[in-house]
Write a protein that holds these residues in place. Structure first.
Motif, short mmCIF file in Angstrom:
data_model
loop_
_atom_site.label_atom_id
_atom_site.label_comp_id
_atom_site.label_asym_id
_atom_site.label_seq_id
_atom_site.Cartn_x
_atom_site.Cartn_y
_atom_site.Cartn_z
N UNK A 21 0.83 -1.21 0.00
CA UNK A 21 0.00 0.00 0.00
C UNK A 21 0.86 1.25 0.00
N UNK A 22 2.01 1.21 0.68
CA UNK A 22 2.92 2.36 0.61
C UNK A 22 3.45 2.55 -0.81
N UNK A 23 3.80 1.45 -1.47
CA UNK A 23 4.30 1.55 -2.85
C UNK A 23 3.23 2.12 -3.76
N UNK A 24 1.99 1.69 -3.58
CA UNK A 24 0.86 2.23 -4.36
C UNK A 24 0.69 3.72 -4.11
N UNK A 25 0.71 4.12 -2.85
CA UNK A 25 0.57 5.54 -2.49
C UNK A 25 1.67 6.38 -3.11
N UNK A 26 2.89 5.90 -3.05
CA UNK A 26 4.02 6.65 -3.61
C UNK A 26 3.93 6.77 -5.12
N UNK A 27 3.47 5.72 -5.79
CA UNK A 27 3.40 5.76 -7.24
C UNK A 27 2.24 6.62 -7.73
N UNK A 28 1.07 6.46 -7.14
CA UNK A 28 -0.08 7.25 -7.55
C UNK A 28 0.12 8.71 -7.15
#
Length: 449
Positions: free
Chosen positions: A178-185
């Protein structure tokens, strides 16, 4: 194949500079122990808290939160100060840390002392604290004349580590993803709120506690569904372990999770666009099996047109740790016509046609607002990316996608030339790390020139 991709992705997200982080933590702890406890210990009275303490942080994290506990007499001393005793305490702790790091930028920042290591693009936020009788801590807040606030991070750490063990690491893995998703979006989603919601998700979806990577496509679908069905207007959640209130100002994660779920909900391991979608959600570093990559290359070789692959990716230039909100918009102009804002055109269903002049600009920059309140000047850089998509972009060999540094005006001038769903992205880079980003889609609806 997708199981192996998720497993490799988790390995990619592992922090690779923990030894250096712990070394600096120990140096600061030792300095403060010498100053306040007449001790040379590099561990006593110091706690690594936040996502690093809960062991849910990922590679690229730009700071470490630490508590250092001071003797209770110190609190009594600053309670008796005239004026803002909390601010004076932060300044005293700052002065002690400067003795160890005289050439490093050290500044007070409302509730913590920030130590910025520019050579490694990393900061440590030191929060001086005092033990409370209930096991929590009091810490200084120098804002609005000064006051003491309560924090209780240790039960959160204990519960996070216990849940990671009880779920065969699935809790930590999902927090990482979820952190990776947040950082990418590119949106603000606090670490403690992420960890709390993933904790609640696994409490509700108990079967996923023992999931393997073979199950992760379904697990991620269910997790996005869980996030999208939270109450967007709920002001706070109760943190795992401590039951402290974790505030949620805008509920942005609900909107973003809804979009993510809609993209992934119908996909299976046999879906042709599975890996394109996973990279759209998690970034181009999400692993794609060689067989899938080879098939895409073979398919493109039979297309009527080819174009140079000129797109650059911000993740390959800087660590990404999104901590602040950023919003950009676009002013659409054409001689003899009324000026529109692109986001308003979307709402009003007004098509974007060729031969328009576009001025992209920053509407909201939370990092800039934070920096303006600091006691010292905090600098940052702005970068832009313009990517053309669609058959016409390929035919013209005009994909673009290079990441360029802003020249100081914090705007990007472009024009509408040909049909396609193009996009423009903006990045705020501080201390060598991307701390905010935003994207706006530019859908040019006709090819008439």
């Amino acid at each position: 194949m997708v199981a192996q991709s998720f497993e490799e992705f988790i390995k990619q997200l592992e922090i690779d500079n923990l030894d250096d982080i712990h070394k600096r933590f120990k140096r600061i702890t030792k300095r403060l122990n010498e100053a306040y406890w007449d001790s040379d210990s590099d561990q006593e009275h110091g706690y690594i808290v936040g996502s690093l303490g809960r062991q849910t942080a990922i590679k690229g994290i730009s700071d470490m939160d630490m508590l250092f506990v001071l003797p209770k007499e110190i609190k009594q001393q600053y309670d008796q100060h005239e004026g803002n005793g909390q601010s004076k305490l932060l300044q005293a702790v700052k002065a002690e840390i400067k003795k160890t790091y005289p050439k490093t930028i050290v500044r007070g920042d409302g509730q913590v002392v920030v130590v910025s290591f520019e050579s490694i693009n990393y900061t440590i936020e030191v929060c001086p604290a005092f033990y409370r009788s209930d096991g929590a801590f009091d810490y200084p807040d120098s804002n609005n004349g000064g006051s003491w606030k309560k924090t209780d991070p240790l039960p959160e750490i204990d519960e996070s580590l216990k849940t990671t063990e009880e779920t065969n690491n699935n809790y930590r893995y999902l927090c990482n993803i979820i952190r990776a998703w947040k950082n990418h979006i590119g949106f603000k989603f606090g670490g403690l709120l992420i960890d709390t919601l993933v904790y609640q998700f696994l409490d509700e979806y108990e079967d996923h506690k023992n999931a393997t990577f073979e199950n992760y496509l379904q697990v991620i679908k269910d997790l996005f569904y869980f996030l999208k069905t939270r109450n967007k207007d709920q002001k706070y959640w109760f943190a795992l372990g401590s039951n402290q209130k974790v505030y949620n100002k805008k509920g942005t994660f609900v909107t973003k999770a809804t979009s993510a779920y809609n993209k992934i909900k119908d996909l299976t391991e046999d879906s042709e666009n599975l890996y394109d979608t996973l990279q759209e959600l998690f970034g181009e570093t999400f692993p794609v099996p060689d067989t899938v990559s080879e098939a895409k290359i073979e398919k493109s070789a039979f297309s009527a047109f080819t174009a140079r692959q000129t797109e650059e990716f911000i993740e390959r230039k800087f660590p990404v740790d999104i901590r602040y909100s950023l919003r950009i918009d676009c002013e659409v102009k054409q001689h003899g016509f009324r000026t529109h804002l692109l986001r308003n055109m979307f709402k009003d269903h007004i098509p974007l046609l060729p031969n328009k002049s576009l001025r992209f600009f920053i509407v909201e920059n939370e990092f800039d607002e934070m920096a303006s309140r600091s006691e010292e000047r905090i600098s940052y850089d702005v970068y832009w990316k313009v990517l053309n998509r669609g058959d016409e972009a390929i035919r013209r060999d005009c994909i673009r996608g290079q990441i360029v540094r802003d020249r100081g005006r914090h705007e990007k001038i472009e024009s509408t030339n040909f049909k396609g769903e193009h996009y423009v992205e903006c990045y705020i880079v501080h201390n060598g790390t991307v701390v905010a980003r935003d994207r706006i889609i530019v859908p040019i609806s006709t090819n008439q020139l």
